[in-house]
Design a protein around this motif. Structure first.
Motif, PDB file in Angstrom:
ATOM      1  N   ARG A 178       0.833  -1.201   0.000  1.00 40.97           N
ATOM      2  CA  ARG A 178       0.000   0.000   0.000  1.00 40.97           C
ATOM      3  C   ARG A 178       0.872   1.258   0.000  1.00 40.97           C
ATOM      4  O   ARG A 178       0.673   2.167   0.796  1.00 40.97           O
ATOM      5  CB  ARG A 178      -0.944  -0.012   1.202  1.00 40.97           C
ATOM      6  CG  ARG A 178      -1.962  -1.141   1.206  1.00 40.97           C
ATOM      7  CD  ARG A 178      -2.837  -1.182  -0.052  1.00 40.97           C
ATOM      8  NE  ARG A 178      -3.432   0.093  -0.370  1.00 40.97           N
ATOM      9  CZ  ARG A 178      -4.583   0.526   0.153  1.00 40.97           C
ATOM     10  NH1 ARG A 178      -5.252  -0.231   1.003  1.00 40.97           N
ATOM     11  NH2 ARG A 178      -5.068   1.707  -0.190  1.00 40.97           N
ATOM     12  N   PHE A 179       1.809   1.307  -0.947  1.00 39.21           N
ATOM     13  CA  PHE A 179       2.576   2.538  -1.115  1.00 39.21           C
ATOM     14  C   PHE A 179       1.652   3.699  -1.467  1.00 39.21           C
ATOM     15  O   PHE A 179       1.965   4.862  -1.187  1.00 39.21           O
ATOM     16  CB  PHE A 179       3.639   2.367  -2.203  1.00 39.21           C
ATOM     17  CG  PHE A 179       4.355   3.648  -2.554  1.00 39.21           C
ATOM     18  CD1 PHE A 179       5.205   4.250  -1.641  1.00 39.21           C
ATOM     19  CD2 PHE A 179       4.162   4.261  -3.788  1.00 39.21           C
ATOM     20  CE1 PHE A 179       5.853   5.444  -1.948  1.00 39.21           C
ATOM     21  CE2 PHE A 179       4.804   5.449  -4.103  1.00 39.21           C
ATOM     22  CZ  PHE A 179       5.653   6.041  -3.185  1.00 39.21           C
ATOM     23  N   TYR A 217       2.209  -1.798   4.696  1.00 38.47           N
ATOM     24  CA  TYR A 217       2.563  -3.099   4.131  1.00 38.47           C
ATOM     25  C   TYR A 217       1.939  -4.148   5.039  1.00 38.47           C
ATOM     26  O   TYR A 217       2.207  -4.192   6.239  1.00 38.47           O
ATOM     27  CB  TYR A 217       4.085  -3.215   3.985  1.00 38.47           C
ATOM     28  CG  TYR A 217       4.546  -2.094   3.079  1.00 38.47           C
ATOM     29  CD1 TYR A 217       4.471  -2.222   1.705  1.00 38.47           C
ATOM     30  CD2 TYR A 217       4.898  -0.852   3.618  1.00 38.47           C
ATOM     31  CE1 TYR A 217       4.786  -1.154   0.870  1.00 38.47           C
ATOM     32  CE2 TYR A 217       5.211   0.215   2.793  1.00 38.47           C
ATOM     33  CZ  TYR A 217       5.147   0.058   1.420  1.00 38.47           C
ATOM     34  OH  TYR A 217       5.428   1.117   0.596  1.00 38.47           O
ATOM     35  N   ARG A 218       1.078  -4.958   4.466  1.00 41.20           N
ATOM     36  CA  ARG A 218       0.172  -5.774   5.251  1.00 41.20           C
ATOM     37  C   ARG A 218       0.408  -7.260   5.038  1.00 41.20           C
ATOM     38  O   ARG A 218       0.834  -7.686   3.964  1.00 41.20           O
ATOM     39  CB  ARG A 218      -1.279  -5.425   4.889  1.00 41.20           C
ATOM     40  CG  ARG A 218      -1.612  -3.954   5.110  1.00 41.20           C
ATOM     41  CD  ARG A 218      -2.997  -3.594   4.619  1.00 41.20           C
ATOM     42  NE  ARG A 218      -3.327  -2.195   4.915  1.00 41.20           N
ATOM     43  CZ  ARG A 218      -4.456  -1.595   4.563  1.00 41.20           C
ATOM     44  NH1 ARG A 218      -5.374  -2.275   3.890  1.00 41.20           N
ATOM     45  NH2 ARG A 218      -4.674  -0.333   4.881  1.00 41.20           N
ATOM     46  N   VAL A 219       0.097  -8.027   6.058  1.00 41.80           N
ATOM     47  CA  VAL A 219       0.037  -9.480   5.948  1.00 41.80           C
ATOM     48  C   VAL A 219      -1.247  -9.918   6.638  1.00 41.80           C
ATOM     49  O   VAL A 219      -1.568  -9.461   7.737  1.00 41.80           O
ATOM     50  CB  VAL A 219       1.280 -10.165   6.553  1.00 41.80           C
ATOM     51  CG1 VAL A 219       1.502  -9.766   8.009  1.00 41.80           C
ATOM     52  CG2 VAL A 219       1.173 -11.680   6.430  1.00 41.80           C
ATOM     53  N   PHE A 274      -9.207  -1.374  -7.262  1.00 42.55           N
ATOM     54  CA  PHE A 274      -8.106  -0.975  -6.387  1.00 42.55           C
ATOM     55  C   PHE A 274      -6.728  -1.265  -6.989  1.00 42.55           C
ATOM     56  O   PHE A 274      -5.841  -0.413  -6.972  1.00 42.55           O
ATOM     57  CB  PHE A 274      -8.243  -1.656  -5.023  1.00 42.55           C
ATOM     58  CG  PHE A 274      -9.518  -1.308  -4.299  1.00 42.55           C
ATOM     59  CD1 PHE A 274     -10.021  -0.021  -4.324  1.00 42.55           C
ATOM     60  CD2 PHE A 274     -10.225  -2.271  -3.599  1.00 42.55           C
ATOM     61  CE1 PHE A 274     -11.198   0.312  -3.663  1.00 42.55           C
ATOM     62  CE2 PHE A 274     -11.400  -1.955  -2.928  1.00 42.55           C
ATOM     63  CZ  PHE A 274     -11.886  -0.664  -2.963  1.00 42.55           C
ATOM     64  N   ILE A 275      -6.518  -2.469  -7.508  1.00 43.69           N
ATOM     65  CA  ILE A 275      -5.200  -2.800  -8.061  1.00 43.69           C
ATOM     66  C   ILE A 275      -4.848  -1.915  -9.255  1.00 43.69           C
ATOM     67  O   ILE A 275      -3.712  -1.418  -9.342  1.00 43.69           O
ATOM     68  CB  ILE A 275      -5.117  -4.298  -8.419  1.00 43.69           C
ATOM     69  CG1 ILE A 275      -5.040  -5.132  -7.139  1.00 43.69           C
ATOM     70  CG2 ILE A 275      -3.899  -4.587  -9.298  1.00 43.69           C
ATOM     71  CD1 ILE A 275      -5.000  -6.635  -7.373  1.00 43.69           C
ATOM     72  N   PRO A 276      -5.763  -1.665 -10.210  1.00 38.49           N
ATOM     73  CA  PRO A 276      -5.400  -0.767 -11.313  1.00 38.49           C
ATOM     74  C   PRO A 276      -4.960   0.616 -10.840  1.00 38.49           C
ATOM     75  O   PRO A 276      -4.013   1.186 -11.380  1.00 38.49           O
ATOM     76  CB  PRO A 276      -6.687  -0.698 -12.144  1.00 38.49           C
ATOM     77  CG  PRO A 276      -7.364  -2.000 -11.879  1.00 38.49           C
ATOM     78  CD  PRO A 276      -7.082  -2.298 -10.432  1.00 38.49           C
ATOM     79  N   GLU A 307      -1.269  -4.420   9.739  1.00 37.64           N
ATOM     80  CA  GLU A 307      -1.153  -3.309   8.797  1.00 37.64           C
ATOM     81  C   GLU A 307      -0.074  -2.349   9.290  1.00 37.64           C
ATOM     82  O   GLU A 307      -0.340  -1.405  10.036  1.00 37.64           O
ATOM     83  CB  GLU A 307      -2.500  -2.605   8.652  1.00 37.64           C
ATOM     84  CG  GLU A 307      -3.594  -3.560   8.170  1.00 37.64           C
ATOM     85  CD  GLU A 307      -4.960  -2.921   8.046  1.00 37.64           C
ATOM     86  OE1 GLU A 307      -5.834  -3.512   7.391  1.00 37.64           O
ATOM     87  OE2 GLU A 307      -5.171  -1.823   8.614  1.00 37.64           O
ATOM     88  N   ALA A 308       1.156  -2.610   8.872  1.00 35.76           N
ATOM     89  CA  ALA A 308       2.307  -1.847   9.357  1.00 35.76           C
ATOM     90  C   ALA A 308       2.480  -0.563   8.557  1.00 35.76           C
ATOM     91  O   ALA A 308       2.485  -0.582   7.326  1.00 35.76           O
ATOM     92  CB  ALA A 308       3.574  -2.688   9.254  1.00 35.76           C
TER      93      ALA A 308
END
Length: 674
Positions: free
Chosen positions: A182-183, A196-198, A503-505, A220-221
């Motif tokens: 999530r830059f 940056y998530r896991v 979201f991805i696009p 969600e860091a």
């Protein structure tokens, strides 16, 4: 200063029809560099080649050079990673152990997991490891967070009696399903490098039909920028790393190891993603968090006697640590859910002091920012939104978080206030669409968008945008259901349509724009452009490329907007300065808006404040970005811009000659095109 009268004007190239802002530019990128972009309408494209019809022939080549990447961005490698083999390197036990080791506490991963789950139980039934849901009881509820009622207890609290690490294949064990880049959440000033998530899912949900046995834990860091003085540029190694994962020459095993090291060790000069300071230790909107998304109520989970039926529930936690040695502590602490106003705040009949403030001041102040965005991905609240308004949880079944149910359809002071704000800015949106946009930012609104007061599954959420927010799969954007992986081979975890189509696009766009475009010419750097007359700020709602544009407020009639010095190294140089401009539809003098001219300086080439064109603003379509191309630059100026070595002292000045208080105007995406 002026070096030529501003009476002449140059042709204006406008975006076609009612296409959303930036649609043509997105279409061009899709045609040139094979990056998957948001869908555009047929009206945006020429009948033959898939390139916007208004592009000059030379534009195609220059755009291709400007936007060329070594290889395309593959969304399922560089943005949302769900390949099961890669995810097998990530375990919940390892994540918790790393956090424990960093805090220096005498806990085990099992104890930290149980403490997190125990927050869903009342203190009398809990393990005494930390907070419980009834620590603060308010009227009408057995528990609360942030002064708002929550379900207390919840069936997921029984997870505190189980050991998810005893058998990795058991239903109550957890499996990593998703790594998320999530830059795009990095703020314009580069104060941090995004999230940056896991995501971990309870294995019971992998069983077909196990709809009532699901629980997700999402780490969600928020990753600090080690050189914030550089702005977002300080995050370039992070973006380069994620982009490099799309390199077709890299094997799955190589990317698996690289991602594991990124999360657990960090890149050189950066902290690891998994760090005790990245999950809410720091207060504010950029502190990071841990979230849970659960629907556990089947008899196998709730025990005997069973807890009454409960709903899908999303909660947020801050991981707080303090002390050292024998006094060190590490506790998952329930917190309010960010960007999720409590639904009762929208009730016109409420006499709650918080609702009175929300309706008279807080929410009306958010209308401009909510209305400004033409893209679902750009919806946001203004910074400074009072966190006291945020709910303690967000539920996705029933009406607990349904803003439409409390806002109502009748006349109210809040509805009138929203409409007045929209009218003042010339927006055609409705108050219901603004409330819908606020709802879409909430946890439940994103995961299960509903469009009316009844919560009907057949009514879509009307946001006043071309793209819609599709319902999740169900209730989640990333799932624990496996499917064949056509990209990597093997299997991957399924993701929702909203991710693949919306979201991805957008996140691809953000990554590509950062890698390829100049942050000065893209207005991506706060404070870079200056003015002694206009009020300037970067705006993340209205933008054509990147994450922001430059908002220009014009209290007077003349306003000079001046860039810092920049280099043309790496830029494609055409013979015309081109910019995307948004003119506000609300004009004090609709019959005459004014003019915009541009000057260019390259002192090293003996060029100072050279006039480079003027455009009349009155004929422009208002309320959307229009592409403006100024007069042709002289051969000497173009040669100076193209010189080797590239000049480093180029400066542009845009002069607005307009009716006072006729803004805001928005500038974005300056480039040199033919």
């Amino acid at each position: 200063m002026f070096s030529k009268p501003s009476s002449s004007s140059s042709p204006v190239r406008s975006h076609v029809g009612s296409a959303p802002a930036g649609a043509l530019r997105r279409a061009r990128r899709a045609a040139l560099v094979s990056l998957a972009m948001l869908p555009v309408s047929c009206a945006d494209l020429s009948p033959t080649g898939g390139v916007p019809a208004d592009l000059a022939e030379g534009d195609t080549a220059s755009a291709a050079q400007e936007l060329s990447l070594a290889f395309p961005i593959e969304g399922r490698k560089s943005l949302v990673v769900t390949n099961a083999d890669i995810l097998s390197a990530f375990t919940l036990k390892d994540v918790l152990q790393q956090l424990i080791d960093q805090a220096g506490v005498s806990l085990t991963p099992l104890q930290l997991f149980q403490q997190l789950m125990d927050t869903n139980r009342k203190a009398a039934d809990g393990l005494g490891l930390g907070p419980n849901c009834d620590d603060v009881v308010i009227s009408g509820s057995d528990g609360s967070i942030n002064g708002w009622p929550i379900d207390c207890p919840r069936a997921v609290g029984f997870e505190a009696d189980r050991d998810p690490f005893a058998d990795e294949t058991a239903d109550n064990a957890y499996v990593a399903t998703t790594l998320s880049n999530r830059f795009d959440l990095a703020p314009p000033d580069g104060a941090n490098c995004g999230e940056y998530r896991v995501i971990f899912a309870r294995r019971s949900g992998m069983t077909p039909g196990a709809f009532q046995l699901r629980n997700f834990i999402i780490f969600e860091a928020r990753l600090p920028n080690p050189t914030p003085s550089l702005g977002r540029e300080g995050c370039r190694p992070i973006v380069d790393f994620w982009y490099g994962l799309s390199d077709p020459s890299k094997s799955l095993a190589t990317r698996k190891d690289a991602l594991h090291d990124f999360y657990f060790d960090g890149l050189p000069g950066f902290e690891p993603v998994i760090h005790i300071d990245h999950y809410g230790q720091n207060t504010g909107p950029f502190g990071g968090q841990i979230r849970t998304n659960e629907f556990l109520f089947a008899p196998e989970v709730v025990g005997d006697p069973p807890v009454p039926f409960t709903t899908w529930n999303l909660r947020e936690f801050r991981l707080l640590h303090s002390g050292s040695g024998t006094s060190a502590t590490l506790v998952a602490t329930p917190s309010f859910v960010k960007d999720t106003p409590a639904a009762p705040l929208f009730d016109p009949a409420s006499t709650d002091a918080r609702a009175v403030t929300f309706q008279s001041t807080s929410f009306p102040s958010l209308v401009e920012r909510l209305a400004a965005a033409d893209d679902i991905n750009r919806f946001a609240f203004e910074p400074g939104y009072p966190t006291t308004m945020n709910a303690g949880e967000s539920q996705m079944i029933g009406l607990q978080n349904n803003y439409f149910a409390t806002f109502g359809s009748g006349t109210s002071a809040l509805r009138t206030s929203i409409q007045n704000k929209l009218t003042a800015m010339g927006s055609t949106l409705t108050p219901d669409q603004i409330v819908g946009r606020a709802f879409s930012l909430s946890c439940s609104g994103c995961h299960e968008p509903i469009g009316d007061a009844t919560g009907s599954p057949t009514v879509d959420l009307d946001l006043g945008t071309t793209a819609t927010l599709a319902k999740a799969s169900p209730f989640v954007q990333t799932t624990e259901q496996l499917e064949s992986d056509p990209i990597e081979g093997g299997q991957r975890f399924h993701i929702a349509e909203a991710l693949t189509d919306v979201f991805i696009p957008f996140r691809k766009n953000v990554m590509a724009d950062f890698l390829l475009n100049n942050p000065i010419l893209g207005f991506e750097k706060p404070g870079a452009w200056t003015s002694t007359q206009a009020l300037l700020s970067v705006h993340t709602g209205r933008a054509v490329e990147g994450i922001s544009s430059l908002q220009v407020l014009t209290p007077g009639s003349f306003h000079a907007i001046v860039s810092p010095n920049f280099s043309t190294a790496g830029l494609t140089i055409g013979n015309k300065i081109t910019v995307d401009l948004f003119v506000s539809p609300a004009q004090p003098n609709p019959s005459w808006v004014g003019n915009l001219e541009v000057l260019i300086s390259i002192p090293s080439a003996g060029i100072n404040n050279q006039w480079a064109g003027n455009v009349a603003l009155t004929p422009l379509t208002r309320g959307s970005f229009q592409t403006i191309q100024f007069a042709s630059l002289s051969t000497a100026t173009k040669n100076a811009l193209s010189a080797t070595p590239a000049p480093t002292d180029v400066k542009l000045q845009f002069n607005f000659n307009v009716t006072s208080d006729s803004g805001p105007y928005y500038l974005d995406n300056v480039r040199f095109e033919n």
